[in-house]
Write a protein that holds these residues in place. Structure first.
Motif, short mmCIF file in Angstrom:
data_model
loop_
_atom_site.label_atom_id
_atom_site.label_comp_id
_atom_site.label_asym_id
_atom_site.label_seq_id
_atom_site.Cartn_x
_atom_site.Cartn_y
_atom_site.Cartn_z
N GLY A 185 0.82 -1.21 0.00
CA GLY A 185 0.00 0.00 0.00
C GLY A 185 0.85 1.25 0.00
O GLY A 185 0.53 2.25 -0.64
N THR A 186 1.95 1.21 0.75
CA THR A 186 2.84 2.37 0.88
C THR A 186 4.25 1.92 0.51
O THR A 186 4.69 0.85 0.92
CB THR A 186 2.80 2.90 2.33
N LYS A 187 4.92 2.74 -0.28
CA LYS A 187 6.27 2.39 -0.74
C LYS A 187 7.30 3.28 -0.07
O LYS A 187 6.97 4.28 0.55
CB LYS A 187 6.35 2.57 -2.25
N PHE A 188 8.56 2.90 -0.24
CA PHE A 188 9.66 3.70 0.31
C PHE A 188 9.48 5.19 -0.01
O PHE A 188 9.63 6.05 0.85
CB PHE A 188 11.00 3.25 -0.29
N ILE A 189 9.18 5.49 -1.27
CA ILE A 189 9.10 6.88 -1.72
C ILE A 189 8.08 7.67 -0.89
O ILE A 189 8.34 8.80 -0.49
CB ILE A 189 8.71 6.94 -3.22
N LEU A 192 9.61 8.31 2.51
CA LEU A 192 10.73 9.26 2.40
C LEU A 192 10.19 10.68 2.29
O LEU A 192 10.70 11.60 2.94
CB LEU A 192 11.58 8.93 1.17
N ALA A 193 9.14 10.86 1.49
CA ALA A 193 8.55 12.19 1.32
C ALA A 193 8.02 12.70 2.66
O ALA A 193 8.20 13.88 3.00
CB ALA A 193 7.43 12.14 0.28
N ALA A 194 7.38 11.81 3.42
CA ALA A 194 6.82 12.21 4.72
C ALA A 194 7.93 12.59 5.70
O ALA A 194 7.82 13.59 6.42
CB ALA A 194 5.95 11.09 5.29
N GLU A 216 15.56 0.97 -5.96
CA GLU A 216 16.12 1.77 -7.04
C GLU A 216 15.28 3.05 -7.23
O GLU A 216 15.83 4.15 -7.40
CB GLU A 216 16.16 0.97 -8.35
N ALA A 217 13.96 2.90 -7.20
CA ALA A 217 13.07 4.06 -7.34
C ALA A 217 13.29 5.02 -6.17
O ALA A 217 13.32 6.25 -6.34
CB ALA A 217 11.61 3.62 -7.41
N ALA A 218 13.45 4.45 -4.98
CA ALA A 218 13.66 5.28 -3.79
C ALA A 218 14.99 6.03 -3.89
O ALA A 218 15.07 7.20 -3.51
CB ALA A 218 13.64 4.40 -2.53
#
Lengths: 291, 397
Positions: A185-189, A192-194, A216-218
């Protein structure tokens, strides 16, 4: 300060009368989390550790203004439970349940986007904002309030790192377990933004593992959008290809999703990479000192 | 859980995707019978969970039942990339005009099923994706809406327009059939809880028929509770004995080649424990996650599995208690030791819930303990080396 959960969290526990639900509700109440309601169909009217139980989430929300739901129901009822909370207007749902069918989570995550509900999990240990709210199964005793934000795909490896930080006197704003499943439901990104937006968080620890390409996306996101120091670790450097390492999402397939690739991406993004878990707390201390 | 080609194609057939009516044989005599009942030339195909069968000599054409029997005798028992061939599929031979690729795969990043199609069939799609990505057309499916007709059309025309001129007429003639196969493959993927449903190659025969010639399907293990028929297809033969024993005990276990056994709670921590061993110069013998809240008997079963591996010269037990309680684990270790009578040294590191109680139980039993993971790993490596040297000295003596 913290992210996702704090002193204003009014927690509802779905599956509160089950073995795990009851056990962990006890620990959360003891920690000081404001657990306002529980739901188990057919068990409305009971109490668990003093928390009133309702038959439906809608009823529980109407009575208690719950604003966060924690899910312990068995895997086959999990998708239904998440959607029940979302439809009752709960903005944040934490799913602890493991072995939830992937296609269920594909359907649920798509449905949640339309409703504006955030889900963390499934197959995760939940999260804790030390000193204000523990939502899930991360032991409160190994955490202390402080400046580090932590996000991880693992459970016990997260405890290991929290314990090492706390032992060194380095506290945490929030520790978030996003879970080991392929569809989250929630990803690293997102986390990280929060953390980047949270003024109390001064450094971020990111613990990844083999499989998929979220690390890699993170890393790309960190290079672009994160100004705070980030310390990373990737589990599974010795994992063979093609074998699922415990977590449904932890598998190297067709040469992609390797630890080496993820570590390289971290390093290219300026993330300090620990070579083994004991080094994480050391690196955090260094980066906090330097910052 | 991966299905064999013949199982994947049976599943395709059930969902209305055209396949050949071959059958699977476990002996050369069976292969002969199938070939003679099919009549005409057949293809004998090794059924293994790995690619590269053709190159390894696991796929051969036979002109009739005599040759089918002799070829099956050669392929059965063959080792293909570490997989022993226990069965062969005997399919009627097909005259191929051209080959295509079509698959439904889980796109973890997008949280959706991605359908990919290409005119480059019968080859490794990852290579195509890396070298000539313009030859792949793909669409994501909204799970709430399901596959839309326009999406199947987009795939069909995408493939058509990427084809060289000479190949276009044959594909243009079956555009509708192709769209039907796309829809049925997506149905297969969703209804059977697959995270991969791949047809490679999807072919057009010289008489203009579209046909799924080879297939690969991966079923989501977490969904097997509602896919009972598929669950019964699990071939225990692809697991090692230890892996099967572990699965039946509810443990997550993977065999590796090293000498240091690992027993850990949690998948991430178990991987990290292996990594630490490697970092300090050792080789892990296995991945083993006892899961959350493991009771003493489960720990004992885990130790039995680890110690059954003769290559194991020491065992590192790393427990960080959350749901799992340190004292439970300690009792499990002692219970297992009583029954096992082993001289393999143990290093135990317990932290977290009830760690002190656990350590006290083990201290009474004079067990090696460590406070950090790094310390535990180094001690386990040293003890393994010592045991190995001791054994070779015994041999010399």
């Amino acid at each position: 300060m913290s992210i996702y959960v704090d002193g204003t969290t009014r927690l509802l526990v779905q599956g509160i009368t089950g073995r795990e639900g009851t056990f962990h509700t006890g620990h959360m109440v003891e920690y000081g989390t404001n657990v306002v309601a529980g739901v188990t169909p057919g068990k409305g009217g009971q109490r668990v550790h003093g928390v009133p139980v309702y038959d439906t989430v809608a009823e529980a929300v109407a009575e208690t203004d719950a604003n966060c739901s924690l899910i312990y129901v068995p895997a086959r009822f999990c998708a239904d439970a998440v959607l029940e909370s979302a439809d009752a207007g709960i903005p944040l749902v934490i799913t602890i349940t493991e072995q939830v069918p992937v296609h269920d989570m594909i359907r649920v995550t798509t449905a949640l986007q339309a409703r504006g509900t955030t889900m963390i999990g499934p197959n995760c240990p939940g999260l804790i904002s030390p000193g204000s709210a523990k939502v899930g199964i991360i032991p409160g005793s190994i955490c202390t309030p402080g400046p580090v934000g932590l996000v991880s795909r693992s459970g016990t490896l997260t405890y290991e790192v929290l314990f090492a930080l706390t032992t060194r006197g380095i506290g945490q704003t929030t520790a978030v377990g996003i879970g080991g499943d392929p569809v989250q439901g929630t990803k690293f990104i997102d986390v990280l933004a929060a953390f980047e937006a949270d003024p109390a968080t001064k450094a971020i620890v990111m613990i990844g593992e083999i499989g998929g390409s979220d690390e890699e996306a993170a890393a790309a996101y960190v290079a672009e959008h994160v100004g705070k120091p980030v310390i990373g670790f990737v589990a599974g450097q010795t994992a063979p290809a093609g074998k699922q390492m415990g977590h449904a999402g932890a598998i190297i397939s067709g040469g992609s999703g390797t630890a080496a690739g993820k570590i390289a991406a971290f390093e290219n993004a300026g993330i300090s990479v620990a070579r083994h878990p004991d080094e994480i707390a050391e690196l955090v201390a260094e980066r906090l000192g330097a910052g | 859980m991966n299905l064999y080609e013949y199982q994947a194609k049976q599943l395709f057939g059930l969902h209305g995707i055209p396949i050949k009516e071959g059958r699977v044989a476990r002996t050369a005599a069976e292969a002969r019978d199938i070939a003679s009942s099919l009549g005409g030339p057949v293809v004998v195909k090794a059924q293994v969970h790995t690619g590269g069968r053709g190159k390894a000599g696991g796929v051969k054409l036979a002109s009739g039942s005599d040759e089918a029997e002799s070829i099956a005798a050669k392929i059965l028992g063959m080792d293909i990339k570490g997989h022993r061939v226990g069965q062969v599929l005997v399919d009627p031979a097909v005259d191929i005009d051209s080959e295509f690729y079509l698959a439904c795969v889980l796109d973890r990043g997008a949280r959706r099923i991605l359908i990919m199609a290409s005119g480059e069939g019968g080859v490794d799609i990852e290579q195509v994706a890396a070298e000539t990505p313009e030859r792949i057309t793909s669409v994501h499916v909204d799970p709430g809406l399901g596959l839309q007709s326009y999406q199947a059309r987009r795939l069909a025309y995408g493939v058509l327009h990427a084809l060289p001129d000479a190949r276009r007429p044959a594909f243009a003639a079956v555009l509708r059939d192709f769209q039907h196969v796309v829809a049925q493959l997506y149905e297969t993927c969703v209804e059977e809880d697959a995270t991969l449903a791949e047809i490679n190659p999807l072919v057009i025969t010289t008489d203009g028929q579209m046909l799924a010639l080879d297939g690969k399907v991966t079923i989501d293990d977490s969904a097997l509770f509602r896919q009972q028929e598929l669950a019964s297809l699990r071939d225990a033969g692809v697991e090692t004995g230890a892996e099967r024993q572990a699965r039946e005990a509810g443990l997550s276990y993977v065999d590796l080649d090293g000498s240091i056994g690992c027993l850990v709670n949690g998948a991430g921590l178990a991987m990290a424990t292996m990594d630490v061993i490697k970092f300090f110069g050792g080789e892990p013998a296995n991945f083993l996650d006892i899961g959350g809240g493991a009771q003493a008997d489960k720990v004992a079963e885990a130790l039995r599995i680890i110690l059954a591996d003769a290559r194991v010269n020491s065992v590192l037990i790393n427990i960080f208690g959350g749901i799992t309680r340190g004292d439970e684990v300690a009792r499990g270790i002692l219970a297992a030791l009583e029954q096992l009578d082993t001289d393999v040294p143990f290093v135990v590191r317990i932290e977290g819930t009830n760690a002190e109680e656990g350590r006290a139980i083990l201290a009474d039993a004079a067990m090696n303990t460590a406070t950090t993971l790094a310390e535990g790993a180094q001690l386990a490596i040293r003890l393994a080396d010592e045991r190995k040297q001791g054994q070779s000295q015994e041999v010399v003596a």
